[in-house]
Design an enzyme around this catalytic site. Structure first.
Site, mmCIF file in Angstrom:
data_model
loop_
_atom_site.group_PDB
_atom_site.id
_atom_site.type_symbol
_atom_site.label_atom_id
_atom_site.label_comp_id
_atom_site.label_asym_id
_atom_site.label_seq_id
_atom_site.Cartn_x
_atom_site.Cartn_y
_atom_site.Cartn_z
ATOM 1 N N ALA A 217 -96.852 -22.759 -79.650
ATOM 2 C CA ALA A 217 -98.558 -21.988 -80.333
ATOM 3 C C ALA A 217 -98.887 -23.180 -80.803
ATOM 4 O O ALA A 217 -98.828 -22.682 -82.403
ATOM 5 C CB ALA A 217 -97.912 -20.838 -81.191
ATOM 6 N N ASP B 122 -76.731 -16.203 -66.583
ATOM 7 C CA ASP B 122 -77.088 -17.881 -66.254
ATOM 8 C C ASP B 122 -76.204 -18.222 -67.850
ATOM 9 O O ASP B 122 -76.075 -19.670 -67.816
ATOM 10 C CB ASP B 122 -78.209 -17.864 -66.698
ATOM 11 C CG ASP B 122 -79.135 -17.972 -65.078
ATOM 12 O OD1 ASP B 122 -78.114 -18.069 -64.193
ATOM 13 O OD2 ASP B 122 -80.676 -17.946 -64.865
#
EC number: 2.7.1.23
Length: 298
Positions: free
Chosen positions: A219, A80
């Site tokens: 996060a 990819d």
């Protein structure tokens, strides 16, 4: 056999190995595909960097710009990452791309290498499904001036340095203030990129037909700061408020070091990448295979 694609360009991995060239197995694979295409009635050229890295110099060599101007089809052999690199560069030419997978995952290089001899002939005759993937246009503004710009197919990521603490980012969508987010970073992903870094950070998968993006905090300090799906018709602006060693990346390829006050502007590009898939291609079948979902009943 008469092919609908008379002039085909072969593109391999852009990054050479540590020895300075693509491995012998990759060279043999590309040479075998080139010979196969010639037997199908196609005129074959090799992308210039691929030719240089493989030593396949007995085929015509073309730059990416020449491929866009002169070739009917680009055949990408690799993973990819290889497809992302060439897709960004050929999108403005509208050159269709077919991917033969020699990588690990293969969401967009979806033809297994060991099946290309059976899969390619009907596609060359026009029996395929077309899949348009929009690109992201992004730039970095500093004191009112553009200091960096790039295209991305997967995502734009703003994040902190490896040893730095959290960053604070002011986010606007369509000119409207959303929030100041404190996190390790922020991902703006296209539907194509929703199965990449965004997915690892907890974002949802977007079907390729959805004209949208997903905004995913990395996060986040506030746990209620969750991913959100946006229309790709609106511009997203991300301003660096605080943090050290902040950078922006575009498909994990191009990096820009950022200063406080820098603004990253993200909008939908006017260009799309044209993927061609075998007849019967199914996005959900790709997800089942690549993510190892339970197949269930056919």
């Amino acid at each position: 056999m008469t092919s609908n694609f008379r002039h085909v360009a072969l593109i391999g991995k852009y990054q050479a190995s540590s020895a300075g060239a693509i491995g012998e197995s990759s060279r043999q694979a590309l040479d075998g595909i080139a010979r196969f295409l010639q037997h199908q009635g196609c005129s074959v050229a090799i992308e210039a960097e691929t030719a240089s890295n493989t030593g396949l110099l007995h085929y015509p060599s073309l730059t990416v710009e020449d491929i866009g101007a002169r070739c009917d089809l680009g055949l990408v052999v690799g993973g990819d990452g290889t497809m992302l690199g060439i897709g960004r560069r050929l999108a403005r030419f509208g050159t269709p791309l077919v991917g033969i997978n020699q990588g690990r995952l293969g969401f967009i290089t979806d033809i297994p290498f060991d099946t290309y001899q059976a899969t390619l002939p009907p596609m060359l005759e026009g029996d395929y499904e077309e899949d348009l993937r929009p690109l992201i246009q992004a730039c970095v503004m500093r004191a009112g001036q553009v200091v960096f710009e790039a295209l991305a197919m997967n995502d734009v990521v703003v994040n902190r340095g490896a040893t730095a603490g959290m960053v604070e980012l002011r986010v606007e969508v369509g000119g409207r203030f959303v929030a100041n987010q404190r996190a390790d970073g922020l991902i703006i992903a296209s539907p194509t990129g929703s199965t990449a870094y965004s997915l690892s950070a907890g974002g949802p998968m977007l079907h390729p037909s959805i004209p949208g993006w997903v905004l995913v905090p990395i996060a986040p300090h506030t746990l209620s700061n969750r991913p959100i799906v946006l229309s790709d018709a609106t511009e997203v602006a991300v301003e660096v408020v605080s943090g050290r060693d902040v950078s922006a990346s575009f498909d994990m390829q191009s990096l820009a070091s950022l200063l406080h006050g820098d603004r990253i502007l993200v909008s939908r590009s006017a260009h799309c990448v044209r993927f061609l898939h075998p007849q019967g291609w199914n996005y959900f079948a790709t997800l089942r295979k690549k993510l190892r979902w339970n197949d269930g009943d056919p």
